[in-house]
Enzyme design. Sequence first.
Site, PDB file in Angstrom:
ATOM      1  CB  CYS A   1      -4.514  26.095 -39.331  1.00 26.89           C
ATOM      2  SG  CYS A   1      -3.622  24.953 -38.275  1.00 26.89           S
TER       3      CYS A   1
ATOM      4  CB  CYS B   1      -8.442  24.407 -32.438  1.00 26.19           C
ATOM      5  SG  CYS B   1      -8.397  23.119 -33.698  1.00 26.19           S
TER       6      CYS B   1
HETATM    7  N1  DGL Z   1      -7.475  23.394 -37.163  1.00 22.56           N
HETATM    8  C1  DGL Z   1      -6.179  23.549 -36.620  1.00 22.56           C
HETATM    9  C2  DGL Z   1      -6.052  24.765 -35.699  1.00 22.56           C
HETATM   10  O1  DGL Z   1      -6.784  25.713 -35.801  1.00 22.56           O
HETATM   11  C3  DGL Z   1      -5.414  22.396 -36.050  1.00 22.56           C
HETATM   12  C4  DGL Z   1      -5.780  20.981 -36.151  1.00 22.56           C
HETATM   13  C5  DGL Z   1      -4.561  20.035 -36.135  1.00 22.56           C
HETATM   14  O2  DGL Z   1      -4.109  19.642 -35.043  1.00 22.56           O
HETATM   15  O3  DGL Z   1      -4.099  19.729 -37.226  1.00 22.56           O
HETATM   16  O4  DGL Z   1      -5.182  24.830 -34.886  1.00 22.56           O
END
Ligand code: DGL
Length: 264
Positions: A73, A185
């Site tokens: 993330c 993301c």
């Molecule tokens: N998958 C996450 C990232 O890479 C974020 C998603 C969220 O906003 O929770 O930033």
Amino acid sequence: MAKPIVIFDSGVGGLSIYQEIKQVLPQVPVVYCSDMAGFPYGPKPEQEVIERTSQCLNALAERFDPSLAVIACNTASTISLPRVRGELGFPVVGVVPAIKTASEYSKNRCIGLLATPGTVARCYTNRLIDDFAADCQVIRVGSSELVHTAEQYLRGEPLCDDQLRAILSPFLTAEPQPDAVVLGCTHFPLLREALERIAPGIHWIDSGPAIARRVVSLLADHDHQPAGDDRFVHTGEDGLADTLALGRMGFAEITSLELMPPVN
Ligand code: DGL
């Protein structure tokens, strides 16, 4: 018996990293954790994301005794790595926007960053841009809407090209158009086919393959005998995980993760 690796995200985005890791390390047992009760991280204040990431990783460390963790993330990695690395006794790999790769690829010196509102505004991101793309024009698009779209897509809902075009419009209408856009993301590589269809002139860059290579190098000395099935754990209600086709993705078990209250 080989220890598992933990892959952590606020939602299903980290499954894009899970897929890359399984391609190069099919034998390694994985515990995938989705902090469904904390989702989404993108709009949350930085301190809240740091606390949540630390709380989840400490609970995972206690329950699964992993050899390594990947914070799959960008929103969490760009602020939480120093804290969790100080707390945990195993390597923690972070996923951060691949600005350097985009800069190396770009011919017209105009690149894009498609990420959460949190990630596009981070000091860490500014530093990456200063260090690796100082001579590029960088168009930043922060979209929580696209994160939700990716979650729904994995639950079987169709994509709407008009909605995607509207989110991508700062790239599509720019002059010049960025020739490389970073998928900053982990939810967004899940939409890669649609992004390529809507903006065929853009090269979409994600960190997944580089993260998988990093995990391989860190696990070089480990036992890679098959050691049980991959597990999916989540915070929050059971029903949400049940709407994902997890069996098809290779998860044999879905359980919930109890979080201890934060120690303050
Ligand atoms: N998958 C996450 C990232 O890479 C974020 C998603 C969220 O906003 O929770 O930033």
